[in-house]
Design a protein around this motif. Sequence first.
Motif, PDB file in Angstrom:
ATOM      1  N   GLU A   1      49.363  47.622  38.767  1.00  0.00           N
ATOM      2  CA  GLU A   1      49.349  46.202  39.125  1.00  0.00           C
ATOM      3  C   GLU A   1      48.065  45.827  39.857  1.00  0.00           C
ATOM      4  OE1 GLU A   1      52.894  45.888  41.386  1.00  0.00           O
ATOM      5  OE2 GLU A   1      54.232  45.990  39.643  1.00  0.00           O
ATOM      6  N   HIS A   2      47.635  46.700  40.750  1.00  0.00           N
ATOM      7  CA  HIS A   2      46.401  46.439  41.513  1.00  0.00           C
ATOM      8  C   HIS A   2      45.191  46.434  40.594  1.00  0.00           C
ATOM      9  CE1 HIS A   2      43.578  46.458  44.839  1.00  0.00           C
ATOM     10  NE2 HIS A   2      42.991  47.535  44.335  1.00  0.00           N
ATOM     11  N   MET A   3      45.141  47.378  39.663  1.00  0.00           N
ATOM     12  CA  MET A   3      44.020  47.460  38.728  1.00  0.00           C
ATOM     13  C   MET A   3      43.912  46.184  37.902  1.00  0.00           C
ATOM     14  SD  MET A   3      43.425  48.011  35.174  1.00  0.00           S
ATOM     15  CE  MET A   3      44.786  49.028  34.564  1.00  0.00           C
ATOM     16  N   LEU A   4      45.043  45.695  37.413  1.00  0.00           N
ATOM     17  CA  LEU A   4      45.037  44.477  36.600  1.00  0.00           C
ATOM     18  C   LEU A   4      44.669  43.254  37.433  1.00  0.00           C
ATOM     19  CD1 LEU A   4      48.222  45.072  34.409  1.00  0.00           C
ATOM     20  CD2 LEU A   4      45.850  45.101  33.641  1.00  0.00           C
ATOM     21  N   ARG A   5      45.174  43.202  38.659  1.00  0.00           N
ATOM     22  CA  ARG A   5      44.904  42.054  39.524  1.00  0.00           C
ATOM     23  C   ARG A   5      43.408  41.945  39.831  1.00  0.00           C
ATOM     24  NH1 ARG A   5      47.751  43.465  43.629  1.00  0.00           N
ATOM     25  NH2 ARG A   5      49.712  42.965  42.584  1.00  0.00           N
ATOM     26  N   GLN A   6      42.716  43.067  39.892  1.00  0.00           N
ATOM     27  CA  GLN A   6      41.273  43.046  40.128  1.00  0.00           C
ATOM     28  C   GLN A   6      40.524  42.406  38.962  1.00  0.00           C
ATOM     29  OE1 GLN A   6      40.516  47.260  41.036  1.00  0.00           O
ATOM     30  NE2 GLN A   6      39.960  46.616  43.116  1.00  0.00           N
ATOM     31  N   LEU A   7      41.151  42.405  37.785  1.00  0.00           N
ATOM     32  CA  LEU A   7      40.529  41.804  36.607  1.00  0.00           C
ATOM     33  C   LEU A   7      40.837  40.318  36.496  1.00  0.00           C
ATOM     34  CD1 LEU A   7      41.308  44.667  34.044  1.00  0.00           C
ATOM     35  CD2 LEU A   7      39.147  44.229  35.240  1.00  0.00           C
ATOM     36  N   GLY A   8      41.842  39.857  37.243  1.00  0.00           N
ATOM     37  CA  GLY A   8      42.206  38.444  37.220  1.00  0.00           C
ATOM     38  C   GLY A   8      43.623  38.252  37.694  1.00  0.00           C
ATOM     39  N   GLU A   9      43.868  37.184  38.463  1.00  0.00           N
ATOM     40  CA  GLU A   9      45.193  36.942  39.033  1.00  0.00           C
ATOM     41  C   GLU A   9      46.262  36.752  37.957  1.00  0.00           C
ATOM     42  OE1 GLU A   9      46.365  37.068  42.123  1.00  0.00           O
ATOM     43  OE2 GLU A   9      44.402  37.771  42.775  1.00  0.00           O
ATOM     44  N   GLN A  10      45.849  36.300  36.761  1.00  0.00           N
ATOM     45  CA  GLN A  10      46.825  36.052  35.702  1.00  0.00           C
ATOM     46  C   GLN A  10      47.272  37.329  35.000  1.00  0.00           C
ATOM     47  OE1 GLN A  10      43.584  35.628  35.589  1.00  0.00           O
ATOM     48  NE2 GLN A  10      42.807  35.064  33.566  1.00  0.00           N
ATOM     49  N   TYR A  11      46.608  38.432  35.320  1.00  0.00           N
ATOM     50  CA  TYR A  11      46.917  39.684  34.630  1.00  0.00           C
ATOM     51  C   TYR A  11      47.924  40.507  35.438  1.00  0.00           C
ATOM     52  CZ  TYR A  11      42.797  38.351  31.982  1.00  0.00           C
ATOM     53  OH  TYR A  11      41.894  37.660  31.214  1.00  0.00           O
ATOM     54  N   HIS A  12      49.066  40.723  34.836  1.00  0.00           N
ATOM     55  CA  HIS A  12      50.152  41.484  35.445  1.00  0.00           C
ATOM     56  C   HIS A  12      50.855  42.236  34.317  1.00  0.00           C
ATOM     57  CE1 HIS A  12      54.031  42.329  37.375  1.00  0.00           C
ATOM     58  NE2 HIS A  12      53.396  42.180  38.524  1.00  0.00           N
ATOM     59  N   PRO A  13      51.392  43.434  34.586  1.00  0.00           N
ATOM     60  CA  PRO A  13      52.080  44.174  33.527  1.00  0.00           C
ATOM     61  C   PRO A  13      53.122  43.346  32.773  1.00  0.00           C
ATOM     62  CG  PRO A  13      51.829  45.558  35.450  1.00  0.00           C
ATOM     63  CD  PRO A  13      51.340  44.193  35.845  1.00  0.00           C
ATOM     64  N   HIS A  14      53.853  42.471  33.500  1.00  0.00           N
ATOM     65  CA  HIS A  14      54.850  41.627  32.834  1.00  0.00           C
ATOM     66  C   HIS A  14      54.192  40.718  31.812  1.00  0.00           C
ATOM     67  CE1 HIS A  14      57.865  43.143  35.398  1.00  0.00           C
ATOM     68  NE2 HIS A  14      57.622  42.391  36.459  1.00  0.00           N
ATOM     69  N   ALA A  15      53.034  40.146  32.180  1.00  0.00           N
ATOM     70  CA  ALA A  15      52.349  39.217  31.276  1.00  0.00           C
ATOM     71  C   ALA A  15      51.899  39.934  30.005  1.00  0.00           C
ATOM     72  CB  ALA A  15      51.157  38.582  31.984  1.00  0.00           C
ATOM     73  N   LEU A  16      51.448  41.172  30.146  1.00  0.00           N
ATOM     74  CA  LEU A  16      51.006  41.932  28.971  1.00  0.00           C
ATOM     75  C   LEU A  16      52.188  42.282  28.074  1.00  0.00           C
ATOM     76  CD1 LEU A  16      48.506  42.086  30.842  1.00  0.00           C
ATOM     77  CD2 LEU A  16      48.129  44.398  29.970  1.00  0.00           C
ATOM     78  N   ARG A  17      53.299  42.608  28.686  1.00  0.00           N
ATOM     79  CA  ARG A  17      54.512  42.907  27.909  1.00  0.00           C
ATOM     80  C   ARG A  17      54.994  41.650  27.181  1.00  0.00           C
ATOM     81  NH1 ARG A  17      59.186  45.841  27.152  1.00  0.00           N
ATOM     82  NH2 ARG A  17      61.167  44.810  27.594  1.00  0.00           N
ATOM     83  N   HIS A  18      54.980  40.522  27.882  1.00  0.00           N
ATOM     84  CA  HIS A  18      55.395  39.267  27.261  1.00  0.00           C
ATOM     85  C   HIS A  18      54.463  38.901  26.102  1.00  0.00           C
ATOM     86  CE1 HIS A  18      58.199  39.069  30.393  1.00  0.00           C
ATOM     87  NE2 HIS A  18      57.508  38.387  31.290  1.00  0.00           N
ATOM     88  N   THR A  19      53.170  39.203  26.260  1.00  0.00           N
ATOM     89  CA  THR A  19      52.200  38.919  25.211  1.00  0.00           C
ATOM     90  C   THR A  19      52.508  39.738  23.963  1.00  0.00           C
ATOM     91  OG1 THR A  19      50.515  38.465  26.893  1.00  0.00           O
ATOM     92  CG2 THR A  19      49.737  38.902  24.660  1.00  0.00           C
ATOM     93  N   PHE A  20      52.906  40.987  24.162  1.00  0.00           N
ATOM     94  CA  PHE A  20      53.285  41.864  23.046  1.00  0.00           C
ATOM     95  C   PHE A  20      54.474  41.285  22.281  1.00  0.00           C
ATOM     96  CE2 PHE A  20      56.363  45.230  21.856  1.00  0.00           C
ATOM     97  CZ  PHE A  20      55.631  45.907  20.886  1.00  0.00           C
ATOM     98  N   VAL A  21      55.521  40.890  23.017  1.00  0.00           N
ATOM     99  CA  VAL A  21      56.727  40.373  22.374  1.00  0.00           C
ATOM    100  C   VAL A  21      56.438  39.054  21.666  1.00  0.00           C
ATOM    101  CG1 VAL A  21      59.083  39.555  22.753  1.00  0.00           C
ATOM    102  CG2 VAL A  21      58.232  41.528  24.032  1.00  0.00           C
TER     103      VAL A  21
END
Length: 280
Positions: free
Chosen positions: A213-233
């Motif tokens: 979560e921290h690694m993704l947040r450093q790339l942008g506040e909108q990036y979160h594991p949930h968001a990536l999973r939702h993008t997949f679905v």
Amino acid sequence: MSIIDQYAEQALVGKSEKTIKTYRTQLEKFNQYLVESGTSLDDGLTRVDVQSYITYLTAKGLKASTVNLAYNAIRGFAKWSGQESCVQHIRVVKRTPILQRIPKSLERNDRNRLLRLVEQKRNLRDIAIVTILLYCGLRVGELVALNVKDIELKRGGLVYVNRGKGDKERVVPATSEVRSRVQEYLSQRGDVALDDPLFVSNQRRRISARTVEHMLRQLGEQYHPHALRHTFVRGLLDAGVDLVTVAKLAGHTDLNVTRSYATPSLEKMRDAMEGLYVSK
């Protein structure tokens, strides 16, 4: 000392100041409603009192979460005061939302930006993590629980999700992009055993969900594991994949959860209306 003060002092011991304040506020509002109705908390509760108040809050157009907060405060008070029967079988009426809540996913530009940013970091582990989250739709807990043996790197390989939600196993195909990125990362690590964690820290310990979560947040506040999973679905559904297949890939036990992703976004509905009656 008022009965609300007594309740807070005796039943809310150990609770945070915020929780105590919230419960007190909710009970004070409820008591004010009762006083205006000719009674009070001091006079004792009836099921009619509770049901009429919940119905009153719902009729005011309050959010379901707000109504439930009030009900939970009343239920806690009723349990403490030995009046639990007054909160049984209460109908918490929910308003029908204008738009069904849609799981947040990344639009194409945000998704591509994420891939560019993680590539620019040149951290092969992080690149592999982002790729698996986007192309396999794993939950972050499932991702960090993977061992080296849980992913096949040969053509037609698979990802074995053995520690998913509810400890239910499922299998997800590993695309060529996934296999390539994981192979690059493992090659950099050197000698690894099949039972080793797939993703490790600099100390070669299994990484945590918080690390991802921290690694993704450093790339942008909108990036979160949930968001990536939702993008997949959402991506699968937009591509026309049927609900049953998507649910199986995502590990959804309730098809309605998968169906919620199929609800068109407000942006898509707006675009459709903008093109209404436009001659072609």
